[in-house]
Design a protein around this motif. Structure first.
Motif, mmCIF file in Angstrom:
data_model
loop_
_atom_site.group_PDB
_atom_site.id
_atom_site.type_symbol
_atom_site.label_atom_id
_atom_site.label_comp_id
_atom_site.label_asym_id
_atom_site.label_seq_id
_atom_site.Cartn_x
_atom_site.Cartn_y
_atom_site.Cartn_z
ATOM 1 N N SER A 1 -2.805 0.791 -3.788
ATOM 2 C CA SER A 1 -2.237 -0.530 -3.503
ATOM 3 C C SER A 1 -1.814 -1.216 -4.789
ATOM 4 N N LYS B 1 -0.832 11.451 3.037
ATOM 5 C CA LYS B 1 -1.379 12.128 4.208
ATOM 6 C C LYS B 1 -1.015 13.598 4.198
ATOM 7 N N THR C 1 -5.429 6.150 -0.184
ATOM 8 C CA THR C 1 -4.600 4.948 -0.104
ATOM 9 C C THR C 1 -4.682 4.212 -1.441
ATOM 10 N N THR D 1 0.175 5.276 1.127
ATOM 11 C CA THR D 1 -0.753 6.167 1.809
ATOM 12 C C THR D 1 -0.286 7.602 1.667
ATOM 13 N N THR E 1 -5.333 10.997 6.630
ATOM 14 C CA THR E 1 -5.114 10.200 5.428
ATOM 15 C C THR E 1 -5.966 10.755 4.294
ATOM 16 N N LYS F 1 0.816 -1.213 0.000
ATOM 17 C CA LYS F 1 0.000 0.000 0.000
ATOM 18 C C LYS F 1 0.853 1.269 0.000
#
Length: 618
Positions: free
Chosen positions: A142, A132, A140, A130, A137, A128
């Motif tokens: 993946s 921020k 996300t 992420t 967050t 993943k």
């Protein structure tokens, strides 16, 4: 579509009967002068977002995160950020402190992301990335977001105005099978007003589902009924309106339109534009990302005379592009290109259709998708066609002669012939279709659309025309093999046919050569450019102004360029490239930049000069 010199149509070719029950929306009065914007100084607050000035002011978990090493490529320039990709348990981080000024109404984070993975799952997010701001967050991603090229992401961060915060990206990878998250051209811009659609490259409205109920007159040339479409806004930018493309109004005039829409629900009909082929529908309130809604409308279709992709040849009607479909909004804004009769203008996202066609039982009605017939009222039949993940829906109606068969791989194939087509010719076309669908499937992936219908008429002026699961064609082995190839290159692997016609026509002609055992040897040696502006990758706007060169360059030079690429890569690598590329863009949209990136990733040879020589830009 395989264009041929236009045949003259009869004097009645564009005669259109009115459907009196449907009323078109009027054009609203011109708006007054715009209010002057409030004071705001737009700013871009990320420093060194393209990583071309070293590592400062970024903080990275290791010296290998910001890099220009081989193995991945930059979106622009030579440097980029490469998180993870080790194939072992790993966490990489990248961060920068930014100050988002107050006083502006909008702040938008954008970045380009390429996700490259060895994971084989289609359902489990093992690795993943992420994004921020501070402890919030934003998004996300993946291994499930794998893409052969870069995709721009856009996130509204207006709520952080007036704050100094840390913008960060964290990539986490499990113990096996690498996933690389590659970032480039990161920006955080402020502006005074809503983020314009052009800053968000997400294609929307997404996942359309069309439900249509139509009833025909006795001849199958007039159809009336109702259409609903449900869709979702996939973009971070709110959707305040949508556009319906009424493509076949090209075949009439704004005073006598073959396609009429009225009694709109779920929105307010606005102005018709682009020669009455685009209808704006204002939504009751802006649709936020992830939200869905439905619009509905009454629909009337009158088929003009002429053996066209939308027209009738005596008792036989052909209804290509007759159903209103949603236009696409992406990083370039709304795509409201004009209709072209020289090629295609069509750009649409994969959608589900359920279309119910009530018609006289004397008419056969081949259609996109899988069809079932049930008895209707006296002397009538109801044909219900369902199709999943298709870009359009087409059908025909007439007293066709039908023959059927099944390909060796199990695809049901139907050939519908107009009067005058011999049984020998029809059987030949059935044999061609059965062979072609399996040949293309073996190279690019299994045919997913259930049955395949081919409607044969030697009066078509255009040669042949493709729709999902449904093609129009002359009696021609080469042309039918080509149109069936379009099931993959335009149908399954979509593209913007107005902006990048070579992505479907050149690829399909190349696929046709392969299916017919043609190697394209020495075909590039006969290339002669008409001007410095002429390029394989030119848009239909260029080709409509240079129509005599369209087929030569887009089809001929385009397929020869792909044959040349095969010689550079080798047969095995080229075959793998196209099959993998089709898989990666299955039901998606291809761009020239993405294909060039995928081709470059398939070889250690620098292809820069290849693209220049073959005049493929993008």
């Amino acid at each position: 579509m395989r264009p041929t010199p236009h045949k003259a149509l009869g004097a009645g070719a564009l005669t259109v009967a009115a459907v009196a029950a449907l009323v078109l929306p009027g054009t609203p009065a011109a708006a007054g002068p715009a209010t002057a914007p409030a004071a705001c100084t737009p700013a871009q607050v990320v420093t060194n977002g393209g990583f071309e000035s070293g590592t400062s002011p970024w903080t990275a978990s290791s010296s290998t995160v910001i890099t220009s090493r081989s193995g991945q490529t930059a979106h622009s320039g030579s440097s980029y950020a490469w998180l993870d990709g080790a194939g072992t348990t790993r966490t990489d981080t990248l961060s920068q402190s930014v100050t988002i000024p107050s006083g502006c109404a909008a702040a938008t984070l954008t970045f380009w992301l390429h996700t490259d993975t060895a994971e084989t799952t289609s359902s489990i997010a093992y690795d993943k990335l992420t994004a921020k701001i501070g402890g919030t967050t934003l998004a996300t991603y993946s291994n499930l977001d794998e893409n052969t090229g870069y995709v721009q992401k856009s996130i509204d961060v207006s709520s952080f105005a007036g704050q100094t915060v840390t913008l960060s990206f964290t990539g986490t990878e499990d113990s096996s099978l690498q996933t690389s998250f590659v970032l480039d051209d990161i920006a955080l811009a402020t502006s005074d007003g809503p983020t314009p659609p052009a800053t968000d490259a997400t294609r929307t409205p997404a996942a359309p589902a069309y439900t249509v109920n139509l009833s025909s007159d006795t001849s199958g040339t007039v159809w009336t009924g109702h259409e609903n479409v449900t869709f979702t806004n996939a973009s971070a930018t709110a959707l305040g309106e949508v556009y319906l493309r009424l493509w076949d109004n090209y075949h009439g005039s704004c005073d006598a339109m073959p396609i009429k829409v009225g009694n709109v629900t779920g929105g307010t009909a606005g102005a018709l534009s682009v020669a009455c082929t685009a209808l704006k529908i204002d939504l009751p309130s802006p649709l936020a990302q992830g939200q869905s809604t439905t619009i509905g409308f009454d629909l009337g279709i009158t088929v003009p005379s002429g053996a066209d992709r939308f027209g009738h040849d005596g008792a036989f009607s052909f209804l290509g592009n007759a159903l209103p479909v949603l236009a696409v909004r992406d990083g370039a804004g709304w795509h409201l290109d004009p209709y072209t009769n020289n090629g295609e203008s069509f750009y649409s996202l994969a959608a589900d259709f359920k279309v119910t066609l009530d018609h006289p039982s004397t008419l056969l009605v081949p259609a996109t998708g899988t069809s079932t017939d049930t008895p209707g009222s006296s002397g009538r039949t109801v044909t219900t066609a369902t199709a999943a993940k298709v870009r359009d829906f087409a059908w025909a109606a007439g007293p066709f002669t039908k023959i059927s068969g099944t390909s060796a791989a199990g695809v049901p194939v139907n050939v519908y012939s107009v009067s005058g087509i011999s049984s020998t010719s029809a059987q030949s076309m059935l044999s061609t279709a059965r062979t072609a669908v399996d040949a293309h499937a073996a190279r690019f992936g299994a045919y997913p659309y259930g049955e395949l219908d081919a409607v044969i008429d030697n009066n078509y002026w255009f040669g042949g025309m493709e729709y999902p699961g449904f093609v129009l064609d002359l009696v021609s082995t080469t042309a039918l093999t080509h149109e069936i190839g379009h099931q993959w290159w335009y149908g399954i692997v979509g593209d913007d046919e107005y902006t990048s016609p070579w992505l479907d026509e050149a690829f399909t002609d190349y696929a046709t050569d392969l299916a017919l055992g043609k190697t394209g040897s020495n075909c590039w040696s006969s290339v002669s450019w008409a001007s410095s502006a002429e390029k394989i990758s030119n848009s239909m706007a260029y080709w409509d102004a240079h129509s005599s060169r369209y087929s030569t360059v887009v089809y001929g030079y385009g397929k020869c360029a792909l044959h040349d690429l095969r010689r550079v890569l080798g047969d095995t690598a080229m075959a793998k490239l196209l099959k993998d590329y089709a898989s990666a863009h299955w039901y998606g949209v291809s761009t020239t930049a993405e294909f060039k990136a995928a081709a470059q990733a398939a070889t250690s040879t620098d292809l820069t000069s290849f693209w220049t020589q073959h005049r493929i830009e993008g």
